[in-house]
Design an enzyme around this catalytic site. Structure first.
Site, short mmCIF file in Angstrom:
data_model
loop_
_atom_site.label_atom_id
_atom_site.label_comp_id
_atom_site.label_asym_id
_atom_site.label_seq_id
_atom_site.Cartn_x
_atom_site.Cartn_y
_atom_site.Cartn_z
N GLY A 87 49.08 -71.28 28.00
CA GLY A 87 48.79 -72.71 27.91
C GLY A 87 49.37 -73.48 29.10
N HIS A 135 48.45 -90.07 28.75
CA HIS A 135 48.45 -88.62 28.94
C HIS A 135 47.08 -88.14 29.41
CE1 HIS A 135 52.18 -88.64 26.54
NE2 HIS A 135 52.42 -87.48 27.12
N LYS A 141 44.91 -83.88 25.75
CA LYS A 141 45.91 -84.02 24.68
C LYS A 141 45.20 -84.33 23.36
CE LYS A 141 50.32 -86.18 23.53
NZ LYS A 141 50.91 -84.88 23.14
P1 NAD Z 1 47.63 -75.92 25.55
O1 NAD Z 1 46.47 -76.04 24.63
O2 NAD Z 1 47.41 -75.87 27.02
O3 NAD Z 1 48.50 -74.62 25.16
C1 NAD Z 1 48.65 -74.15 23.87
C2 NAD Z 1 48.55 -72.63 23.94
O4 NAD Z 1 48.84 -72.09 22.66
C3 NAD Z 1 47.13 -72.16 24.32
O5 NAD Z 1 47.20 -71.29 25.43
C4 NAD Z 1 46.65 -71.45 23.06
O6 NAD Z 1 45.78 -70.36 23.32
C5 NAD Z 1 47.97 -70.99 22.49
N1 NAD Z 1 47.86 -70.60 21.07
C6 NAD Z 1 47.04 -71.12 20.12
N2 NAD Z 1 47.19 -70.44 18.96
C7 NAD Z 1 48.10 -69.48 19.18
C8 NAD Z 1 48.68 -68.47 18.39
N3 NAD Z 1 48.31 -68.29 17.11
N4 NAD Z 1 49.60 -67.65 18.93
C9 NAD Z 1 49.99 -67.81 20.22
N5 NAD Z 1 49.48 -68.76 21.06
C10 NAD Z 1 48.56 -69.58 20.53
O7 NAD Z 1 48.61 -77.14 25.16
P2 NAD Z 1 49.86 -77.71 25.99
O8 NAD Z 1 49.42 -78.86 26.81
O9 NAD Z 1 50.58 -76.58 26.65
O10 NAD Z 1 50.73 -78.32 24.81
C11 NAD Z 1 51.18 -77.52 23.73
C12 NAD Z 1 52.05 -78.37 22.80
O11 NAD Z 1 53.25 -78.77 23.47
C13 NAD Z 1 51.37 -79.66 22.34
O12 NAD Z 1 51.74 -79.92 21.00
C14 NAD Z 1 51.98 -80.71 23.26
O13 NAD Z 1 51.95 -82.02 22.73
C15 NAD Z 1 53.39 -80.18 23.37
N6 NAD Z 1 54.18 -80.64 24.53
C16 NAD Z 1 55.49 -80.86 24.30
C17 NAD Z 1 56.32 -81.22 25.33
C18 NAD Z 1 57.81 -81.37 25.05
O14 NAD Z 1 58.60 -81.63 25.99
N7 NAD Z 1 58.26 -81.18 23.80
C19 NAD Z 1 55.82 -81.39 26.62
C20 NAD Z 1 54.45 -81.16 26.84
C21 NAD Z 1 53.63 -80.76 25.78
#
Ligand code: NAD
Length: 267
Positions: A11, A155, A159
């Protein structure tokens, strides 16, 4: 060396987490996971992250690698994170959760699990944002009920939840400092004849577009002056580095629900 597992490794955040983990002293990338059925299963996590071979192959079976890691770093989706939570709890593993968009019921599952395991959960792991939480508390205490409080966040177009978990947390921090309950005072967007603004409300506005990594502004607007506290993230590595800091810190805890204020010693 603390052995780190990263799920959602392909991701947007997952790739940065792999990069940050490989660069972090004291941590070793032990396991990388992706969604079952993903075409990326079997690929090298470092190659997917664009940092070259790491020798860690992406798998889809957390149960099968449970003896290979100490802490799971999870930035995926709420239902995925909660599935992993049950497994980590049973296997005695710690977790760092960056996933956002939990419902209150899902949040309760995290709270329940924290009685038996150590968890760091934070909607935003950047050091700058967590400093902002502290500044917001001070601003709310000083400016009090004299000002109107509005939170604006922007964002990227991909998102899926809104307002962002960070914007909601900012709202909670401000509401708490003013003795308000965000559940009853939040206003999410306005349209049409929405009437004069009620002072005790906290307004949220959401912008989605392009590749914006994450901007947040909290506005304290009075008559004659306005204070704005703004944070702008320009690289996801800032969140990933914060997550690695949390992964190291959580190894020193046995059980409990913690956030980045705990990790950074800001409490
Ligand atoms: P993204 O969709 O790019 O990545 C998510 C990944 O999870 C994908 O590659 C997907 O294939 C994978 N995934 C889905 N189901 C899965 C499973 N069962 N097992 C393993 N992997 C699985 O999303 P992103 O932009 O990377 O964001 C992910 C999360 O992180 C969101 O909730 C976002 O809001 C959050 N986020 C948090 C912060 C923070 O600092 N806390 C910062 C940025 C993003």
């Amino acid at each position: 060396m603390t052995r780190v597992a990263i799920t959602g490794a392909a991701g947007r955040m997952g790739r940065c987490l792999v990069e940050a983990c490989c660069a972090a002293p004291g941590l070793t990338l032990a396991v990388a996971l992706e969604r079952p059925g993903s075409s990326i299963i079997g690929a090298d996590a470092g190659e997917v992250a664009g940092i070259g071979r790491t020798g860690v192959t992406i798998t889809d079976n957390l149960q099968g690698v449970a003896d290979q890691f100490d802490v799971l770093v999870d930035f995926t989706r709420p239902e995925v994170t909660l599935g992993n939570l049950a497994l980590c709890r049973a296997a005695g593993k710690r977790m760092v959760v960056g996933t956002t968009g939990f419902t209150p019921g899902q949040r309760n599952e995290l709270i329940d699990a924290s009685a038996a395991m150590a968890l760091v959960v934070a909607p935003n792991m950047s050091v700058g944002v967590n400093l902002c939480f502290k500044l917001l508390e001070t601003a709310a205490q000083v400016l009090g009920d004299e000002v109107d409080i509005e939170i604006v966040e922007a964002h990227h177009r991909y998102k899926i939840d809104s307002p962002s978990g960070t914007a909601l947390r900012m709202g909670e921090v401000v509401a708490q400092a003013l003795g308000r309950d965000l559940k009853t005072c939040a206003v999410y967007g306005r349209e049409g004849v929405s009437g004069e603004r009620k002072r005790e409300t906290i307004g949220f506005a959401t912008v989605r577009g392009g590749d914006i990594v994450g901007d947040h502004t909290v506005m304290f607007a009075g008559l004659g002056e306005r204070v704005e506290i703004t944070h702008k993230a320009s690289s996801r590595l800032t969140f990933a580095n914060g997550a690695m800091r949390a992964a190291k810190w959580v190894m020193g805890r046995e059980a409990g629900l913690f956030d980045m204020q705990d990790v950074l010693g800001l409490r």
